[in-house]
Design a protein around this motif. Structure first.
Motif, PDB file in Angstrom:
ATOM      1  N   TRP A  53       0.855  -1.185   0.000  1.00 27.03           N
ATOM      2  CA  TRP A  53       0.000   0.000   0.000  1.00 27.03           C
ATOM      3  C   TRP A  53       0.888   1.231   0.000  1.00 27.03           C
ATOM      4  O   TRP A  53       1.942   1.255   0.606  1.00 27.03           O
ATOM      5  N   GLN A  54       0.449   2.264  -0.714  1.00 30.58           N
ATOM      6  CA  GLN A  54       1.125   3.551  -0.672  1.00 30.58           C
ATOM      7  C   GLN A  54       0.069   4.638  -0.697  1.00 30.58           C
ATOM      8  O   GLN A  54      -0.933   4.523  -1.412  1.00 30.58           O
ATOM      9  N   GLY A  55       0.278   5.675   0.107  1.00 27.05           N
ATOM     10  CA  GLY A  55      -0.691   6.763   0.156  1.00 27.05           C
ATOM     11  C   GLY A  55      -0.058   8.047   0.647  1.00 27.05           C
ATOM     12  O   GLY A  55       1.101   8.088   1.038  1.00 27.05           O
ATOM     13  N   LYS A  56      -0.855   9.092   0.600  1.00 29.63           N
ATOM     14  CA  LYS A  56      -0.460  10.414   1.069  1.00 29.63           C
ATOM     15  C   LYS A  56      -1.555  10.923   1.992  1.00 29.63           C
ATOM     16  O   LYS A  56      -2.682  10.450   1.924  1.00 29.63           O
ATOM     17  N   PRO A  57      -1.242  11.902   2.840  1.00 32.65           N
ATOM     18  CA  PRO A  57      -2.307  12.516   3.626  1.00 32.65           C
ATOM     19  C   PRO A  57      -3.397  13.044   2.698  1.00 32.65           C
ATOM     20  O   PRO A  57      -3.106  13.594   1.639  1.00 32.65           O
ATOM     21  N   ALA A  58      -4.667  12.846   3.087  1.00 27.64           N
ATOM     22  CA  ALA A  58      -5.771  13.161   2.183  1.00 27.64           C
ATOM     23  C   ALA A  58      -6.785  14.120   2.793  1.00 27.64           C
ATOM     24  O   ALA A  58      -7.950  14.113   2.410  1.00 27.64           O
ATOM     25  N   GLY A  59      -6.357  14.953   3.740  1.00 28.47           N
ATOM     26  CA  GLY A  59      -7.251  15.966   4.271  1.00 28.47           C
ATOM     27  C   GLY A  59      -7.497  17.054   3.239  1.00 28.47           C
ATOM     28  O   GLY A  59      -6.882  17.076   2.168  1.00 28.47           O
ATOM     29  N   ILE A  60      -8.382  17.980   3.545  1.00 25.92           N
ATOM     30  CA  ILE A  60      -8.712  19.044   2.598  1.00 25.92           C
ATOM     31  C   ILE A  60      -7.476  19.876   2.267  1.00 25.92           C
ATOM     32  O   ILE A  60      -7.174  20.123   1.095  1.00 25.92           O
ATOM     33  N   MET A 111     -15.871  14.514  11.520  1.00 31.79           N
ATOM     34  CA  MET A 111     -15.540  15.141  10.240  1.00 31.79           C
ATOM     35  C   MET A 111     -14.662  14.225   9.396  1.00 31.79           C
ATOM     36  O   MET A 111     -14.852  14.115   8.185  1.00 31.79           O
ATOM     37  N   GLN A 112     -13.716  13.549  10.037  1.00 31.49           N
ATOM     38  CA  GLN A 112     -12.854  12.618   9.308  1.00 31.49           C
ATOM     39  C   GLN A 112     -13.656  11.440   8.755  1.00 31.49           C
ATOM     40  O   GLN A 112     -13.380  10.974   7.652  1.00 31.49           O
ATOM     41  N   ARG A 113     -14.647  10.980   9.501  1.00 30.40           N
ATOM     42  CA  ARG A 113     -15.490   9.885   8.994  1.00 30.40           C
ATOM     43  C   ARG A 113     -16.268  10.338   7.769  1.00 30.40           C
ATOM     44  O   ARG A 113     -16.434   9.579   6.817  1.00 30.40           O
ATOM     45  N   ILE A 114     -16.731  11.585   7.772  1.00 24.45           N
ATOM     46  CA  ILE A 114     -17.454  12.123   6.618  1.00 24.45           C
ATOM     47  C   ILE A 114     -16.530  12.183   5.397  1.00 24.45           C
ATOM     48  O   ILE A 114     -16.932  11.840   4.286  1.00 24.45           O
ATOM     49  N   LEU A 115     -15.267  12.594   5.624  1.00 24.27           N
ATOM     50  CA  LEU A 115     -14.301  12.707   4.532  1.00 24.27           C
ATOM     51  C   LEU A 115     -13.678  11.358   4.154  1.00 24.27           C
ATOM     52  O   LEU A 115     -12.984  11.269   3.139  1.00 24.27           O
ATOM     53  N   GLY A 116     -13.900  10.327   4.965  1.00 24.58           N
ATOM     54  CA  GLY A 116     -13.347   9.006   4.671  1.00 24.58           C
ATOM     55  C   GLY A 116     -11.861   8.889   4.978  1.00 24.58           C
ATOM     56  O   GLY A 116     -11.154   8.114   4.348  1.00 24.58           O
ATOM     57  N   ILE A 117     -11.389   9.693   5.953  1.00 27.61           N
ATOM     58  CA  ILE A 117      -9.981   9.662   6.331  1.00 27.61           C
ATOM     59  C   ILE A 117      -9.868   9.366   7.825  1.00 27.61           C
ATOM     60  O   ILE A 117     -10.855   9.367   8.547  1.00 27.61           O
ATOM     61  N   GLY A 118      -8.656   9.122   8.285  1.00 27.19           N
ATOM     62  CA  GLY A 118      -8.424   8.870   9.699  1.00 27.19           C
ATOM     63  C   GLY A 118      -6.944   8.807  10.007  1.00 27.19           C
ATOM     64  O   GLY A 118      -6.092   8.986   9.130  1.00 27.19           O
ATOM     65  N   ILE A 119      -6.650   8.514  11.258  1.00 24.08           N
ATOM     66  CA  ILE A 119      -5.273   8.432  11.727  1.00 24.08           C
ATOM     67  C   ILE A 119      -4.990   6.996  12.133  1.00 24.08           C
ATOM     68  O   ILE A 119      -5.724   6.403  12.926  1.00 24.08           O
ATOM     69  N   LEU A 120      -3.928   6.420  11.585  1.00 21.34           N
ATOM     70  CA  LEU A 120      -3.489   5.078  11.946  1.00 21.34           C
ATOM     71  C   LEU A 120      -2.198   5.222  12.738  1.00 21.34           C
ATOM     72  O   LEU A 120      -1.219   5.776  12.238  1.00 21.34           O
ATOM     73  N   THR A 121      -2.206   4.756  13.978  1.00 20.58           N
ATOM     74  CA  THR A 121      -1.021   4.785  14.824  1.00 20.58           C
ATOM     75  C   THR A 121      -0.482   3.370  14.947  1.00 20.58           C
ATOM     76  O   THR A 121      -1.234   2.446  15.258  1.00 20.58           O
ATOM     77  N   VAL A 122       0.803   3.206  14.702  1.00 18.80           N
ATOM     78  CA  VAL A 122       1.470   1.906  14.792  1.00 18.80           C
ATOM     79  C   VAL A 122       2.371   1.947  16.014  1.00 18.80           C
ATOM     80  O   VAL A 122       3.233   2.822  16.129  1.00 18.80           O
ATOM     81  N   ARG A 138      -6.675   7.756   3.708  1.00 16.87           N
ATOM     82  CA  ARG A 138      -7.974   7.292   3.234  1.00 16.87           C
ATOM     83  C   ARG A 138      -8.203   5.849   3.683  1.00 16.87           C
ATOM     84  O   ARG A 138      -7.279   5.046   3.682  1.00 16.87           O
ATOM     85  N   HIS A 139      -9.419   5.537   4.042  1.00 12.26           N
ATOM     86  CA  HIS A 139      -9.837   4.195   4.447  1.00 12.26           C
ATOM     87  C   HIS A 139      -8.882   3.600   5.487  1.00 12.26           C
ATOM     88  O   HIS A 139      -8.264   2.557   5.251  1.00 12.26           O
TER      89      HIS A 139
END
Length: 166
Positions: A53-60, A111-122, A138-139
């Motif tokens: 998986w690869q991604g970038k921050p996806a906030g507004i 708000m993050q649930r509405i935008l479909g984003i969140g924070i994953l802490t490892v 995202r997701h």
């Protein structure tokens, strides 16, 4: 910050290996870990390193930064490690081997649930970064599930099992 004697890349104080070439930072005589063309270190029990998986921050604000190419943070999960690369001119790379991962946490505001984003802490037992935070992805639940499976597969491949102490 110190620099690798093999490749010249900058690494964080206390890191045991260079994030770019894999050379040991604890002595000049150690040779770098050579990766095969498939990406696996010789003798590793888990096979070639595969990007999962690869991604970038996806906030507004991150999406606006992406339009003008200023969103410089990239999150990557492979079959062997998690990497967070940041920086526009200078690059900072945080990395955790999947074998060191202990737990995960997903946080989402309304708000993050509405935008479909969140924070994953490892959470890990890595000395340089015991908590690695993937912000505004995202997701996040889907990413967490994929990461959980990769951690379990990597630990099984290296014959690592859990024992709880009572």
């Amino acid at each position: 910050m110190p620099y690798c004697t093999s490749c010249g890349a900058e690494y964080k104080q206390g890191a045991k290996y260079c994030g770019e070439c894999g050379a040991s930072t604890e002595g000049d005589s150690a040779a770098p870990i050579r990766r095969s063309s498939a990406g696996a270190a010789p003798g590793s029990g888990s096979g070639p390193e595969i990007e999962l998986w690869q991604g970038k921050p996806a906030g507004i604000s991150d999406r606006l930064k992406g339009i003008i190419r200023l969103n410089t943070t990239t999150y990557t999960i492979t079959s062997q490690r998690i990497m967070v690369k940041t920086g526009l001119i200078g690059k900072d790379v945080e990395e955790i081997e999947l074998l060191r991962v202990n737990d995960f946490s997903v946080d989402q505001s309304i708000m993050q649930r509405i935008l479909g984003i969140g924070i994953l802490t490892v959470f890990s037992d890595d000395a340089s970064s015991p908590q690695l935070i993937l912000r505004r992805i995202r997701h996040p639940q889907t990413v967490k599930d994929a990461l959980r499976k990769a951690v379990r597969d990597e630990k099984i491949a290296n014959n690592i099992s859990y024992r709880e102490q009572i």
